[in-house]
Design an enzyme around this catalytic site. Structure first.
Site, PDB file in Angstrom:
ATOM      1  N   HIS A  47     -26.752   5.479   0.556  1.00 28.38           N
ATOM      2  CA  HIS A  47     -26.571   6.766   1.250  1.00 28.38           C
ATOM      3  C   HIS A  47     -27.803   7.646   1.224  1.00 28.38           C
ATOM      4  CE1 HIS A  47     -22.841   5.345  -0.745  1.00 28.38           C
ATOM      5  NE2 HIS A  47     -22.406   5.419   0.494  1.00 28.38           N
ATOM      6  N   CYS A  83     -25.222   5.222  13.561  1.00 31.17           N
ATOM      7  CA  CYS A  83     -25.871   3.901  13.535  1.00 31.17           C
ATOM      8  C   CYS A  83     -25.128   2.871  14.393  1.00 31.17           C
ATOM      9  CB  CYS A  83     -25.988   3.420  12.096  1.00 31.17           C
ATOM     10  SG  CYS A  83     -24.436   2.852  11.436  1.00 31.17           S
ATOM     11  N   CYS A  96     -30.283   3.048   3.186  1.00 25.12           N
ATOM     12  CA  CYS A  96     -30.311   2.277   4.439  1.00 25.12           C
ATOM     13  C   CYS A  96     -31.487   2.751   5.292  1.00 25.12           C
ATOM     14  CB  CYS A  96     -28.995   2.469   5.204  1.00 25.12           C
ATOM     15  SG  CYS A  96     -29.059   1.651   6.819  1.00 25.12           S
ATOM     16  N   CYS A 146     -22.448  -4.295   7.246  1.00 30.18           N
ATOM     17  CA  CYS A 146     -23.559  -4.024   8.161  1.00 30.18           C
ATOM     18  C   CYS A 146     -24.851  -4.411   7.431  1.00 30.18           C
ATOM     19  CB  CYS A 146     -23.590  -2.542   8.501  1.00 30.18           C
ATOM     20  SG  CYS A 146     -23.818  -1.537   7.023  1.00 30.18           S
ATOM     21  N   GLU A 197     -24.471  11.046   1.691  1.00 32.53           N
ATOM     22  CA  GLU A 197     -25.521  10.916   2.719  1.00 32.53           C
ATOM     23  C   GLU A 197     -25.948  12.307   3.212  1.00 32.53           C
ATOM     24  OE1 GLU A 197     -24.767   8.378   6.184  1.00 32.53           O
ATOM     25  OE2 GLU A 197     -26.179   9.638   7.300  1.00 32.53           O
ATOM     26  N   ASN A 235     -17.177   5.601   7.284  1.00 33.93           N
ATOM     27  CA  ASN A 235     -17.006   4.849   8.539  1.00 33.93           C
ATOM     28  C   ASN A 235     -15.627   4.193   8.619  1.00 33.93           C
ATOM     29  OD1 ASN A 235     -17.421   1.669   8.345  1.00 33.93           O
ATOM     30  ND2 ASN A 235     -18.578   2.637   6.706  1.00 33.93           N
TER      31      ASN A 235
END
Ligand code: SF4
Length: 310
Positions: free
Chosen positions: A75, A197, A98, A13, A128, A227
């Site tokens: 994170h 996201c 991010c 990503c 995160e 994820n």
């Protein structure tokens, strides 16, 4: 004929791409070693490659020597970590958090400033979650599932109560947790824009489509990757046998017994080179044709920090 169906989108990503780029460009600009707080992204291959090029991964700021270059992982980090790092005499700190995680941090700090009690949906112990919860000094409660809603120490009639989420959760599971929260807290404030996201959402949407036509689904990603785990779980919840692997050599031939169509996807931190390796391996098992299942095109790109732009 046995067939591979490749998910699109899959793999990197924009946030992962940017984070890896930050470490690579720091190494180019300043030379090795570059210290990185936590695995910059949760992928074994990526981390090992960066180690080979001179990145040193640490968990505690105390392990970063004076004068070093430091990068925060994608994170995000709690404020306490930032403070500790800023108090050291480091040459440079680059933040690879991010931007979509940073967006949640900003939202959370605004809510806290406005005296909201905050509920965070996420996985305990994930960096995160630690980074996001560590943006405020209290007034935030972590829940992992619907059952946790019942034990929240927030009055049902509270007027200022809000929810934020980890960015890489199961979209469907999070919807049902939020539905229960809404029932319990009539004044619940939802995030302005979805915290989960775009990359998480799109990769899950692609697995949903693949599950309609595949006998089995292989997800490339590390066990630590939130994820990637969600992709495997989603496929299984849809009744399709699914496996999460880092590398092609982990595939066992009995996984493919009776399988004519195998789906292949990769979590947001898994590079395409690993997908290519798995395709070759599957070809050696007789999966001679490959088809791409296009669900959505992604065009997201995040800029590098100013000190590393060329
Ligand atoms: S998975 Fe989402 S939140 Fe995480 S790095 Fe990628 S874009 Fe950012």
């Amino acid at each position: 004929m046995k067939k591979i169906i490749l998910a699109n989108p899959r793999g990197f990503c924009a946030g992962v791409d940017r984070a890896i780029n930050i470490v690579e460009k720091s190494l180019e600009k300043y030379g090795a070693p570059v210290y990185v707080r936590h695995e910059v992204v949760h992928n074994k291959y990526v981390v090992d490659e960066l180690k080979d090029r001179g990145a040193i991964f640490i968990e505690e700021i105390k392990d970063v020597p004076e004068g070093a270059i430091l990068v925060y992982s994608a994170h995000g980090v709690p404020l306490s970590v930032r403070k500790e790092a800023e108090e050291k005499n480091l040459t440079m700190i680059f933040d690879a958090t991010c931007p979509l995680v940073s967006k949640v941090h900003v939202e959370l700090k605004n809510l806290h400033r406005n005296q909201y009690e905050i509920i965070m949906i996420g996985h305990k112990g994930h960096p995160e979650v630690e980074g996001t919860m560590g943006q405020v000094d209290g007034g935030i409660y972590l829940i992992e599932n619907e059952n946790d809603v019942d034990s929240l120490p927030i009055a049902r009639e509270a007027e200022k109560v809000a929810v934020v989420t980890q960015t890489t959760l199961s979209v469907d599971e999070t919807k049902s947790i939020i539905a229960k929260l809404k029932d319990s807290y009539p004044n619940l404030r939802l995030p302005k824009n979805e915290d989960i996201c775009y990359a998480t959402q799109n990769r899950q949407d692609a697995v949903k489509e693949m599950a309609k036509v595949c006998d089995s689904i292989i997800v490339i990603g590390s066990k630590t990757s939130s994820n990637s785990n969600r992709l495997k779980e989603l496929a299984e919840n849809l009744g399709v046998r699914s496996y999460l692997i880092d590398f092609d050599y982990e595939i066992q031939c009995d996984w493919l017994d009776g399988v004519s169509i195998v789906g292949l996807t990769a979590g947001a931190s898994a590079p395409e080179v690993l997908v290519e390796g798995v395709i070759k391996k599957l070809q050696s098992y007789g999966f001679s044709s490959t088809e791409t299942l296009n669900v959505v095109e992604e065009h997201m790109v995040f800029a590098l920090p100013s000190g590393l732009r060329t």
